[in-house]
Design a protein around this motif. Structure first.
Motif: not given
Length: 191
Positions: A47-48, A101-105, A181-182
């Motif tokens: 994610p980073r 949040y988008r990555w996690e979703a 978050i991720c």
């Protein structure tokens, strides 16, 4: 609009044998329901690095608390919707949280359908693109009909600053936001 209406309006795009569109990751539930016989390749990235790459592409910094209005103004509508994911119901307090949040979703969407999808980590592809492409094609029952050694090494998009120090690029506060978050990142081998 309904998902069938979305498909109808974009029927030329959806009639192709292979569709590559990262934004569709957020529509995985609808895609799997609408196309139950299709095969899916899900590509993930640390994610980073994913967030840094997006910001590099948009010529935006990663260490701000908030972006300036002029930063948003120069973005296309699609990129604005990517940077500000509030329309998806993600309550990020800034652009880094929104992208996190988008990555996690997207990863949660993958998890819901992991039995129907082949997972490819971007980092694995980068380490050996030819071997990885052959393996993924096999998993998706796609026949390779010609030598791909030349095309798998072609840089199709502008290269980001992948060798940048992430602490310096994001600053400690934004880097902590991503990590918090991720939360599923560790499941896919990301520290």
């Amino acid at each position: 609009m309904t998902f069938p209406e979305f498909i109808r309006r974009n029927r030329l795009d959806f009639c192709k044998q292979i569709i590559k569109e990262p934004h569709l990751s957020l529509l995985a539930d609808q895609l799997v329901d609408h196309y139950p016989e299709s095969r899916y390749l899900f590509i993930c990235r640390d994610p980073r690095d994913n967030i840094r790459s997006i910001l590099n592409r948009l010529h935006m910094p990663g260490d701000r608390e908030i972006l300036r209005e002029e930063d948003y103004q120069r973005l296309t509508k699609t990129w604005r919707l990517t940077i500000d994911s509030s329309w998806l119901g993600f309550a990020g307090s800034n652009y880094i949280e929104s992208l996190s949040y988008r990555w996690e979703a997207t990863m949660r969407a993958y998890a819901r359908h992991s039995k129907r999808m082949v997972l490819l980590r971007y980092e694995d592809f980068r380490s050996d693109p030819e071997r990885t492409t052959i393996e993924v094609a096999s998993q998706l029952d796609l026949e390779i009909t010609k030598d791909i050694s030349d095309v798998v090494k072609v840089q199709y998009q502008p290269r980001g600053e992948s060798d940048v120090d992430l602490d310096q690029f994001f600053g400690q506060r934004n880097l902590q936001r991503i990590s918090k978050i991720c939360e599923s990142a560790h499941k896919y081998g990301y520290a």
